[in-house]
Design a protein around this motif. Structure first.
Motif, PDB file in Angstrom:
ATOM      1  N   SER A  64      10.227  -6.700 -10.773  1.00  0.00           N
ATOM      2  CA  SER A  64      11.010  -5.992  -9.859  1.00  0.00           C
ATOM      3  C   SER A  64      12.461  -5.591 -10.395  1.00  0.00           C
ATOM      4  CB  SER A  64      11.140  -7.041  -8.664  1.00  0.00           C
ATOM      5  OG  SER A  64      12.009  -8.225  -9.202  1.00  0.00           O
ATOM      6  N   ARG A  72       7.945   6.223  -9.810  1.00  0.00           N
ATOM      7  CA  ARG A  72       6.720   5.833  -9.233  1.00  0.00           C
ATOM      8  C   ARG A  72       5.927   7.143  -8.881  1.00  0.00           C
ATOM      9  NH1 ARG A  72       8.341   1.011  -5.007  1.00  0.00           N
ATOM     10  NH2 ARG A  72       9.078  -0.713  -6.768  1.00  0.00           N
ATOM     11  N   TYR A  76       1.439   4.662  -6.493  1.00  0.00           N
ATOM     12  CA  TYR A  76       1.936   3.494  -6.876  1.00  0.00           C
ATOM     13  C   TYR A  76       1.418   2.316  -5.819  1.00  0.00           C
ATOM     14  CZ  TYR A  76       5.103  -0.259  -7.457  1.00  0.00           C
ATOM     15  OH  TYR A  76       5.816  -1.442  -7.790  1.00  0.00           O
ATOM     16  N   ASP A  77       1.545   2.720  -4.604  1.00  0.00           N
ATOM     17  CA  ASP A  77       0.996   1.402  -3.461  1.00  0.00           C
ATOM     18  C   ASP A  77      -0.744   1.368  -3.503  1.00  0.00           C
ATOM     19  OD1 ASP A  77       3.584   0.881  -2.831  1.00  0.00           O
ATOM     20  OD2 ASP A  77       3.497   2.553  -1.112  1.00  0.00           O
ATOM     21  N   LEU A  80      -1.455  -0.900  -6.458  1.00  0.00           N
ATOM     22  CA  LEU A  80      -1.351  -2.211  -6.369  1.00  0.00           C
ATOM     23  C   LEU A  80      -2.298  -2.781  -5.245  1.00  0.00           C
ATOM     24  CD1 LEU A  80       2.671  -2.352  -5.492  1.00  0.00           C
ATOM     25  CD2 LEU A  80       1.522  -3.020  -7.353  1.00  0.00           C
ATOM     26  N   ALA A  81      -2.623  -1.832  -4.438  1.00  0.00           N
ATOM     27  CA  ALA A  81      -3.709  -2.512  -3.420  1.00  0.00           C
ATOM     28  C   ALA A  81      -4.986  -2.699  -4.284  1.00  0.00           C
ATOM     29  CB  ALA A  81      -4.002  -1.384  -2.305  1.00  0.00           C
TER      30      ALA A  81
END
Length: 440
Positions: A64, A72, A76-77, A80-81
């Motif tokens: 972090s 990003r 990006y999300d 992660l998912a």
């Protein structure tokens, strides 16, 4: 990020556990060092009650402290998912791999197809009446001969003949040049093009530049086009290697689909408006042929295909001839000698260069970047620039530079790995045959 990513592969052992390229590992190491530094700083200046809380925060979010300053991509999300293990690469936060191991992702790409997020690449448009003249003033390729929607791999070069970056230039039917270059060279590439635009404009030329903020997705593998065809109305059989077209893709309008990639397989790169990137990736992932793949697989795939990684295999101190990239030099450009560094590069085409990029194959411990290359007499003659175990061949492959007289395929040499010398042989590249699609 699991520490298992930094575990070295034992000599002669083939495993499906994660195997990460050296540059990625180096990035992870730098992040770990930064985390340790933060923990030490916290322990020195913060009361104990806050110290324990802060240390817990650092440990629970190991990246972090750096991720907050990394760029990003629009996915990006999404990464992660889907279990993406994110690392720092060229100033961006990108997935090095997902739940599957690097080797599994690599082989899936060779047999089926994989989706890569390459949105970190610099995408630009060069427009105006004098756009071709401008681009030819900074690259070695023959841009003027490109047909509408045809592209080529070319090189930015300096006056000393060194390679500033490799890039793809497409002559679009929309009246501009579409340029894709490396994220690691983003700042210098953009500055080079912007400075040249200003220079031309000061002379009264009609040129302009625009940075494209689209996402860029690469769908690569033998079934990639079959998967994509289900989401487009254009007949992709009419789209050969290194050509492109603008089309709607799974309901996302304004996508530029280019038949290219950096794996040696058939496939496409899709420049998609950022707002539609997640929708497009999700649509593609609904097909069981498609799996996500990260930086680790992309690195071993491009190495098997004999493709260079800028900063490792080519740089500002390497000429196109030394880098075995003479084919990027346009024939007309060679004759005119009107590109940067031509006075150095063109004479090298007619004579022997001091060194040349070659492929290497060996068994035993894998060759890595910076491993010394030796003659059979034990004299150091060169250096490995990229190397890894080849999941496809079950042998160790590498690239490196050796004097011209040692560059012939079949030449027996030695390479030093972990302070031990082992036999290697100069090999033709690509190590694995490419499967680019051409219209017969």
């Amino acid at each position: 990020m699991s520490c298992s990513l930094e575990r070295p592969v034992q000599a002669g052992v083939w495993t499906t556990s994660p195997s990460v390229p050296g540059r990625v590992v180096a990035s992870v190491c730098r992040l770990h060092q930064l985390r340790v530094t933060m923990q030490r700083a916290v322990s020195m200046v913060v009361p104990l009650s806050f110290r324990l809380q802060a240390q817990s925060l650092v440990q629970s979010r190991p990246l972090s402290c750096v991720q907050d300053v990394l760029r990003r991509t629009p996915l990006y999300d999404f990464h992660l998912a889907h279990g993406g293990k994110m690392v720092a690469f060229a100033g961006w936060s990108l997935p090095v791999q997902y739940q599957d191991s690097h080797v599994v992702s690599h082989l899936h790409t060779r047999r089926h197809c994989s989706l890569f997020d390459v949105s970190h690449m610099l995408q630009t448009k060069i427009f105006g009446r004098d756009r071709v003249q401008l681009m030819e003033s900074i690259v070695v390729g023959d841009i003027a001969e490109l047909r509408p929607n045809q592209g080529i791999l070319s090189l930015f070069t300096n006056e000393a003949g060194g390679i500033l970056d490799d890039l793809i230039v497409t002559n679009t039917s929309e009246g501009h040049l579409y340029v894709v270059s490396n994220a690691g060279c983003w700042d210098k590439d953009l500055a080079l093009m912007q400075d040249k635009v200003k220079e031309f404009q000061n002379k009264g030329s009609d040129v302009g530049l625009e940075v494209v903020d689209n996402a860029l997705l690469a769908l690569q593998g033998p079934t990639a086009v079959q998967v994509l065809q289900a989401g487009v109305t254009d007949d992709l059989r009419k789209l050969p290697f290194m050509t492109s077209a603008v089309m709607d893709v799974f309901g996302v309008s304004g996508c530029r689909v280019t038949r290219c990639g950096y794996t040696g397989e058939d496939g496409v790169e899709i420049s998609v408006p950022a707002v539609g990137a997640v929708h497009l990736a999700t649509a593609l992932m609904k097909n069981p042929e498609v799996k996500l793949a990260g930086l680790a697989a992309r690195d071993s795939l491009r190495l098997e295909a004999g493709l260079c990684l800028y900063g490792n295999d080519i740089d500002e101190h390497t000429t196109p001839v030394e880098g075995s990239l003479s084919w990027t030099l346009g024939k007309r450009r060679r004759t005119a000698m009107d590109f940067p560094g031509a006075k150095v590069i063109v004479p090298q085409l007619k004579g022997e260069v001091q060194r040349r990029r070659v492929g290497l194959i060996c068994e035993g411990a894998p060759m890595r970047a910076h491993s010394p290359i030796l003659s059979t007499e034990g004299t150091v003659i060169g250096t490995v620039t990229s190397g890894c175990p080849s999941p496809s061949l079950k042998k160790n492959v590498a690239m490196g530079y050796v004097p011209f007289k040692y560059s012939r395929p079949g030449t027996q040499l030695l390479v030093e790995v972990r302070r031990k010398q082992q036999k290697t042989v100069v090999s033709k590249m690509p190590f694995v045959p490419t499967n680019y699609y051409t219209v017969k």
